[in-house]
Design a protein around this motif. Structure first.
Motif, PDB file in Angstrom:
ATOM      1  N   SER A 115     -10.118  -4.255   0.019  1.00 27.36           N
ATOM      2  CA  SER A 115     -10.454  -3.357   1.115  1.00 27.36           C
ATOM      3  C   SER A 115     -11.839  -3.768   1.605  1.00 27.36           C
ATOM      4  O   SER A 115     -12.457  -4.667   1.034  1.00 27.36           O
ATOM      5  CB  SER A 115     -10.472  -1.912   0.613  1.00 27.36           C
ATOM      6  OG  SER A 115     -11.639  -1.683  -0.180  1.00 27.36           O
TER       7      SER A 115
ATOM      8  N   GLU B 200      -1.931   7.344   1.516  1.00 26.42           N
ATOM      9  CA  GLU B 200      -3.207   7.476   2.201  1.00 26.42           C
ATOM     10  C   GLU B 200      -4.384   7.520   1.229  1.00 26.42           C
ATOM     11  O   GLU B 200      -5.551   7.487   1.646  1.00 26.42           O
ATOM     12  CB  GLU B 200      -3.215   8.728   3.087  1.00 26.42           C
ATOM     13  CG  GLU B 200      -3.185  10.048   2.355  1.00 26.42           C
ATOM     14  CD  GLU B 200      -1.778  10.453   1.892  1.00 26.42           C
ATOM     15  OE1 GLU B 200      -1.641  11.544   1.307  1.00 26.42           O
ATOM     16  OE2 GLU B 200      -0.828   9.677   2.132  1.00 26.42           O
TER      17      GLU B 200
ATOM     18  N   PRO C  22      -9.012   2.036   2.810  1.00 26.49           N
ATOM     19  CA  PRO C  22      -7.712   1.440   3.125  1.00 26.49           C
ATOM     20  C   PRO C  22      -7.734  -0.073   2.955  1.00 26.49           C
ATOM     21  O   PRO C  22      -8.740  -0.740   3.225  1.00 26.49           O
ATOM     22  CB  PRO C  22      -7.485   1.829   4.585  1.00 26.49           C
ATOM     23  CG  PRO C  22      -8.271   3.079   4.764  1.00 26.49           C
ATOM     24  CD  PRO C  22      -9.484   2.908   3.902  1.00 26.49           C
TER      25      PRO C  22
ATOM     26  N   GLN D  66       0.864  -1.173   0.000  1.00 23.63           N
ATOM     27  CA  GLN D  66       0.000   0.000   0.000  1.00 23.63           C
ATOM     28  C   GLN D  66       0.903   1.225   0.000  1.00 23.63           C
ATOM     29  O   GLN D  66       1.799   1.370   0.834  1.00 23.63           O
ATOM     30  CB  GLN D  66      -0.927   0.033   1.205  1.00 23.63           C
ATOM     31  CG  GLN D  66      -1.785   1.288   1.218  1.00 23.63           C
ATOM     32  CD  GLN D  66      -2.996   1.213   2.113  1.00 23.63           C
ATOM     33  OE1 GLN D  66      -3.378   0.166   2.581  1.00 23.63           O
ATOM     34  NE2 GLN D  66      -3.633   2.371   2.337  1.00 23.63           N
TER      35      GLN D  66
ATOM     36  N   ASN E 108      -4.941   5.118  -0.764  1.00 25.95           N
ATOM     37  CA  ASN E 108      -5.205   3.684  -0.972  1.00 25.95           C
ATOM     38  C   ASN E 108      -4.623   3.148  -2.274  1.00 25.95           C
ATOM     39  O   ASN E 108      -5.050   2.106  -2.774  1.00 25.95           O
ATOM     40  CB  ASN E 108      -6.718   3.389  -0.911  1.00 25.95           C
ATOM     41  CG  ASN E 108      -7.382   4.020   0.285  1.00 25.95           C
ATOM     42  OD1 ASN E 108      -6.881   3.938   1.400  1.00 25.95           O
ATOM     43  ND2 ASN E 108      -8.515   4.675   0.068  1.00 25.95           N
TER      44      ASN E 108
END
Length: 304
Positions: A294, A256, A278, A253, A258
């Protein structure tokens, strides 16, 4: 292999459009094996799909449990696995207990095989046995046929966070940031992998003698299990909730937003955009096929 320190940058080589799968509830656990895609939802349902066609085969509905207020709620799903047309389900029971089920796909039959008050966090088929990982940093090997534990050993001294399994080895990640490698057949610890990662392991994966460790200090490292040395170290931009490795590339990842960054062992290859929440995890299904998920969606990427 020469040790490299990778620096993140934002240039893209090319964009990839993933195949997207959504459900009628939030996704908690995903596993792909034996041409099945098994998806556990937060509402206690488990969806079985054909991984090639993505057509639904069956929906398992776990029984409801009572919470401390006496209300009926869905069982939390802690772990899923599939082998020989049987789905292994580790779920939460009442009063923080654990319930272990096996669902026979051919017979469409759900059978409870174990109830325990132990805090089991993961479960995986090992031939006709089941490997368990506990919150207390222990592992055990259970034989359902005889309802017998073949071993139970303490692997670490911290709180368990995640694991990865490859052949006859299991890699255990916990709050220490170190990775413990154990032999599945014997349960004995064979290596402690430490160095670059200094905080809780959030994601771990193995490929042959390599293990990738993504920790909550935003550090990602690839280690050689045989030498116990890191061959690659990376300071990420965001918490690496997902990290996976295959023979010539790895993915984490990225930020932020994603996004997922896919690298070969020398430089960043591409940035994958598409997740709306996320990540809960990711896994290379083949060398060029990446599955990430997710709570909102599963994305399948074809990486050239």
């Amino acid at each position: 292999m020469k040790k490299l320190l990778l620096i993140l940058f934002t240039s893209l080589l090319f964009a990839i459009t993933p195949q997207k799968i959504t459900f009628g509830g939030y996704i908690s656990k995903v596993v792909v094996a034996d041409n099945y895609l098994i998806v556990g939802l937060e509402n206690g349902e488990i969806i079985i799909k054909n991984f090639k066609t993505l057509k639904n085969i069956y929906t398992i509905k776990l029984p409801k449990i009572e919470d401390f207020m006496g209300d009926k709620i869905a069982m939390p799903i802690y772990s899923l696995d599939v082998n020989n047309n049987k789905v292994l389900i580790l779920a939460g029971g009442e009063d923080s207990s654990r319930e272990v089920f096996i669902f026979d796909i051919n017979q469409k039959k759900l059978t409870k095989i174990l109830h325990t008050n132990d805090s089991i966090m993961r479960a995986k088929f090992v031939n006709d046995k089941i490997l368990f990982a506990y919150l207390s940093d222990e592992i055990s090997l259970y034989q359902p046929k005889n309802k017998k534990y073949l071993y139970r050993y303490q692997i670490g001294e911290y709180v368990f966070s995640t694991w990865a399994i490859n052949d006859n080895k299991v890699a255990i990640g916990d709050e220490s940031g170190n990775i413990k490698i154990a032999n599945i057949n014997t349960g004995k610890k064979i290596a402690i992998i430490k160095g670059f990662n200094k905080d809780q392991t959030l994601s771990v994966d193995m490929y042959k003698n390599l293990v990738i460790n993504g920790s909550s200090d935003k550090r990602v490292a690839i280690y050689d299990i045989n030498t116990k040395n890191s061959i690659l170290e990376l300071e990420a931009k965001f918490l690496p909730y997902g990290a996976t490795i295959t023979k010539d590339k790895f993915a984490i990842q990225y930020d932020e937003k994603n996004d997922i960054a896919v690298y070969n062992f020398n430089k960043k290859m591409q940035l994958l955009k598409g997740h709306t929440m996320p990540l809960n995890g990711m896994k290379f299904i083949t060398n060029n096929e990446l599955l990430s998920y997710s709570p909102a969606e599963i994305l399948i990427w074809n990486i050239k």
